[in-house]
Write a protein that holds these residues in place. Structure first.
Motif, PDB file in Angstrom:
ATOM      1  N   LEU A  28      85.526  42.007  65.966  1.00 47.76           N
ATOM      2  CA  LEU A  28      85.710  40.558  65.831  1.00 47.76           C
ATOM      3  C   LEU A  28      85.009  39.803  66.973  1.00 47.76           C
ATOM      4  CD1 LEU A  28      87.254  38.291  64.249  1.00 47.76           C
ATOM      5  CD2 LEU A  28      89.036  38.518  65.990  1.00 47.76           C
ATOM      6  N   MET A  29      85.118  40.339  68.197  1.00 50.59           N
ATOM      7  CA  MET A  29      84.525  39.646  69.342  1.00 50.59           C
ATOM      8  C   MET A  29      82.997  39.755  69.355  1.00 50.59           C
ATOM      9  SD  MET A  29      87.430  40.149  72.272  1.00 50.59           S
ATOM     10  CE  MET A  29      87.684  41.889  72.044  1.00 50.59           C
ATOM     11  N   GLU A  74      80.238  36.781  66.687  1.00 50.89           N
ATOM     12  CA  GLU A  74      79.375  35.638  67.028  1.00 50.89           C
ATOM     13  C   GLU A  74      78.003  36.083  67.548  1.00 50.89           C
ATOM     14  OE1 GLU A  74      81.248  32.331  69.271  1.00 50.89           O
ATOM     15  OE2 GLU A  74      79.538  32.524  70.622  1.00 50.89           O
ATOM     16  N   PRO A  75      77.927  36.968  68.572  1.00 50.93           N
ATOM     17  CA  PRO A  75      76.588  37.407  68.995  1.00 50.93           C
ATOM     18  C   PRO A  75      75.817  38.158  67.912  1.00 50.93           C
ATOM     19  CG  PRO A  75      78.318  38.588  70.225  1.00 50.93           C
ATOM     20  CD  PRO A  75      78.973  37.476  69.478  1.00 50.93           C
ATOM     21  N   GLN A 121      74.324  35.562  65.774  1.00 52.53           N
ATOM     22  CA  GLN A 121      73.251  34.857  66.504  1.00 52.53           C
ATOM     23  C   GLN A 121      71.943  35.654  66.479  1.00 52.53           C
ATOM     24  OE1 GLN A 121      74.984  34.320  70.379  1.00 52.53           O
ATOM     25  NE2 GLN A 121      75.999  32.391  69.839  1.00 52.53           N
ATOM     26  N   ILE A 122      72.062  36.975  66.566  1.00 56.05           N
ATOM     27  CA  ILE A 122      70.853  37.815  66.587  1.00 56.05           C
ATOM     28  C   ILE A 122      70.048  37.615  65.308  1.00 56.05           C
ATOM     29  CG2 ILE A 122      70.008  40.211  66.492  1.00 56.05           C
ATOM     30  CD1 ILE A 122      72.427  40.930  68.350  1.00 56.05           C
ATOM     31  N   ALA A 178      81.013  42.409  74.339  1.00 52.05           N
ATOM     32  CA  ALA A 178      80.787  41.964  72.973  1.00 52.05           C
ATOM     33  C   ALA A 178      79.299  41.823  72.640  1.00 52.05           C
ATOM     34  CB  ALA A 178      81.508  40.637  72.748  1.00 52.05           C
ATOM     35  N   ALA A 179      78.541  41.187  73.537  1.00 51.87           N
ATOM     36  CA  ALA A 179      77.116  40.963  73.248  1.00 51.87           C
ATOM     37  C   ALA A 179      76.362  42.280  73.210  1.00 51.87           C
ATOM     38  CB  ALA A 179      76.506  40.031  74.299  1.00 51.87           C
ATOM     39  N   ARG A 196      83.980  34.057  78.277  1.00 48.69           N
ATOM     40  CA  ARG A 196      83.873  32.970  77.277  1.00 48.69           C
ATOM     41  C   ARG A 196      84.852  31.827  77.515  1.00 48.69           C
ATOM     42  NH1 ARG A 196      83.190  36.462  71.667  1.00 48.69           N
ATOM     43  NH2 ARG A 196      81.120  37.310  72.098  1.00 48.69           N
ATOM     44  N   GLU A 238      75.858  36.958  78.208  1.00 47.04           N
ATOM     45  CA  GLU A 238      76.115  35.717  77.471  1.00 47.04           C
ATOM     46  C   GLU A 238      76.000  34.484  78.363  1.00 47.04           C
ATOM     47  OE1 GLU A 238      79.547  35.860  74.883  1.00 47.04           O
ATOM     48  OE2 GLU A 238      78.756  37.581  73.789  1.00 47.04           O
ATOM     49  N   ILE A 269      70.751  38.022  73.676  1.00 46.38           N
ATOM     50  CA  ILE A 269      70.469  37.783  72.259  1.00 46.38           C
ATOM     51  C   ILE A 269      68.967  37.563  71.976  1.00 46.38           C
ATOM     52  CG2 ILE A 269      71.046  36.324  70.246  1.00 46.38           C
ATOM     53  CD1 ILE A 269      73.325  38.209  71.409  1.00 46.38           C
ATOM     54  N   ARG A 323      66.744  39.492  69.155  1.00 44.47           N
ATOM     55  CA  ARG A 323      66.094  38.750  68.060  1.00 44.47           C
ATOM     56  C   ARG A 323      64.616  39.133  67.949  1.00 44.47           C
ATOM     57  NH1 ARG A 323      68.199  34.420  65.555  1.00 44.47           N
ATOM     58  NH2 ARG A 323      66.228  33.281  65.468  1.00 44.47           N
TER      59      ARG A 323
END
Lengths: 426, 168
Positions: free
Chosen positions: A40-41, A44-45, A48-49, A145-146, B68, B94, B151, B155
């Motif tokens: 779940l955490m 978001e990242p 985004q990727i 997470a990321a 966060r 992040e 990120i 990408r």
């Protein structure tokens, strides 16, 4: 200059002959495991990727394992909703190793019980206790997470090569003294940042004599000393554990005799007694005699530190034909369905229930303070888990004493913090 | 960036920064409980740009993205004597600036106004006239920070993957 087992694994996973502490690498890994909340955490990242790129796929669905542990089965509508999304995510990405409720368990247990992590692996998870799996001789590293999202998307993880400190234990452990007492004692010596950003490599005759369950316990709490991970060089016992579980080839590595260590800590533990980490830090460690008698409300035997079959067996042995004290609740949570079934078949669960314990569904239980036995204001608990910071298991004033399964079981019977040796007549 | 200092001690763990009971909630909800485990008034006091100053081993404990709620509550950077490995990774990946500087961590006081140059690792405290130089990360990690986190790198890799597939 020789290399440690960790350096060898990291070199092999970054296409190099050698690595040195302080270098940074982009590494490939063998497996990644996610659980209900870590997935779940990473949502978001992960999104985004792929945002606007016209695709969204996991780099290799065969290398991803999904399990449920933190809130298993879901205790709230919010958790159920989040887990529903997690299942859909796993199906959409073709994850075949999704361990649905009923086949699930704590990620740091199903990982090795089901042969997902093997010696010589670089193993990745979003969980601080990923270090547990270092006990099979893998470099098992917890990421955030990321990093988890990036690992899932492109199959890479960046790492700074950590220095390694070697922890060498000599001597035969006394009866009712276990790996938990070893690691608690070590934490008391080196404190919560004593191995900050390092690898803790556990070695010596005492470690060699530990069963795999104890080796997992030892590596599990490396994180409580600030370590990146813990590791134990594989031996015949490791091989006997992993061989029937392995789904692919593996490499047995060890540290070179001229490997470089940040420090070498040596301990003679032949006279060591049971240890207890008092509130509110895993390094606030005292011999059990110093705290025996403290009144308690609850005992929890479980968590990724101590919820293996061996741990439950020890509890049963200590409890014997006695009953849980009338003013105390004993909550036992096998860490995985595998443990639960083994313990059922052996009659271990039956004896625990007869003694007055209640058994929870496999998973983390109250350890992270989410359900099935969280603590109220000012309550006191003896727990076989790994953290006792304020609020960890419930109310911020609740006090958690970290101890071994033997100490926890003795405490449940006597209704106060107790030395298992006093009950077992030694 | 300029902000006021909020001081904390050693071993501020992730349950203090981001209590587990909010893990399943939205980021907005999580940010309303930032630092709740150690200071229940924190979110009422913190202003955009403010700085957390702490002792050793900040962010120890869980792997959860404890940076966060700090970011979302307006914290512009964390200065500490040392950071737990997972908190460091999370913050770098992040984009929450973190500075390891034992001297500043020891000397800065609650409410001090500080000017922080994140990239250069320079911390100025005009009231005392003190200037501190934080320890620099290896170039590899600074590159992640300059890219705004992890990120953008991923990408690019995905774009290459898509391109290679289309060329086949």
């Amino acid at each position: 200059m020789g290399m440690t087992i960790s350096e060898k694994i990291l070199a092999a996973h970054s296409g190099r002959d050698a690595v040195e502490p302080g270098e940074c690498i982009n590494a490939t890994f063998d497996m990644v495991i996610v659980q209900d909340l870590s997935l779940l955490m990473a949502k978001e990242p992960f999104e985004q990727i792929f945002d606007g790129l016209g695709e969204s796929s996991v780099f290799d669905p065969e290398k991803v394992v999904v399990t449920f542990e933190h809130e298993a089965p879901a205790p709230t509508v919010l958790a159920a909703t989040n887990q529903k999304w997690g299942r859909q995510w796993a199906r959409r990405h073709g994850i075949t190793n999704m361990l649905e409720i009923g086949r699930h368990g704590i990620q740091h247990m199903v990982s090795n019980e089901q042969g997902f992590v093997l010696p010589g692996d670089l193993f990745v998870a979003n969980g601080s206790h990923t270090c547990t799996d270092g006990a099979v001789g893998a470099f098992a590293v917890g990421v955030g997470a990321a990093s988890l999202a990036v690992a899932l998307a492109i199959g890479e993880v960046w790492l700074e090569i950590p220095e390694t400190s070697r922890f060498v234990y000599r001597g035969t452990l006394q009866p009712w003294v276990s790996a938990k007492d070893l690691i608690l004692y070590t934490l008391g010596q080196i404190r919560t940042d004593g191995a900050l950003n390092q690898v803790m490599e556990f070695a010596g005759e005492t470690v060699r004599a530990l069963p795999m369950s104890g080796r997992f316990t030892l590596c599990n709490m490396a994180k409580e000393a600030g370590a990146v991970t813990g590791i134990i060089e594989p031996d015949a016992l490791t091989e006997a554990y992993v061989r029937p579980r392995a789904r692919r080839a593996h490499r047995t590595l060890s540290s070179d005799s001229d490997a470089r260590y940040r420090a070498i800590h040596e301990y003679d533990v032949s006279a060591l007694g049971p240890q207890v980490a008092c509130p509110f830090s895993p390094d606030n460690v005292k011999p059990v005699e110093a705290v025996a008698g403290v009144p308690i409300d609850q005992v929890f035997i479980g968590s990724c530190t101590n919820s293996r079959v061996d741990d439950l067996r020890v509890a049963v042995e200590v409890i014997g034909s006695r009953k849980v004290h009338r003013d105390v609740r004993l909550i036992v949570i096998p860490g995985s369905q595998y443990v639960y079934l083994e313990a059922l078949r052996e009659g271990v669960i039956e004896r625990l229930v007869e003694a007055g314990a209640t058994i929870g569904a496999p998973g983390c239980g109250p350890c992270p303070g989410l359900h099935t036995g969280v603590l109220g204001e000012g309550e006191r608990c003896v727990s076989t888990s790994n953290r006792n910071f304020p609020g960890r298991m419930g109310h911020r004033t609740a006090e958690v004493y970290l101890a071994s399964p033997a100490t926890a079981a003795a405490s449940a019977v006597l209704g106060r913090l107790a030395d298992p040796r006093e009950m077992m007549g030694r | 960036m300029t902000g006021r200092v909020h001081r904390f001690g050693d071993n501020v763990d992730t349950d203090m920064i981001m209590p587990a009971r909010y893990l399943g909630h939205s980021r907005a909800e999580q940010s309303r409980h930032a630092m709740e485990g150690v200071d229940s008034d924190f979110t009422a006091k913190v202003q955009p740009g403010d700085v957390i100053v702490a002792g050793r081993n900040f962010g120890c404990g869980s792997a959860r993205p404890a940076h966060r709620p700090l970011q979302d509550a307006g914290v512009s950077c964390v200065i500490a004597a040392s950071f737990a490995n997972l908190f460091m990774r999370n913050a770098v990946n992040e984009g929450l600036p973190i500075l390891r500087c034992p001297e500043a961590a020891r000397e800065l006081r609650e409410g001090d106004l500080v000017e922080v140059d994140h990239e250069g690792g320079i911390i100025r405290c005009p009231a005392t006239g003190r200037v501190y130089q934080a320890e620099m990360f290896p170039e590899f990690i600074r590159q992640i920070i300059r890219s705004g986190g992890l990120i953008p790198y991923a990408r690019e890799k995905v774009k290459q993957r898509v391109q290679e597939r289309e060329e086949k």
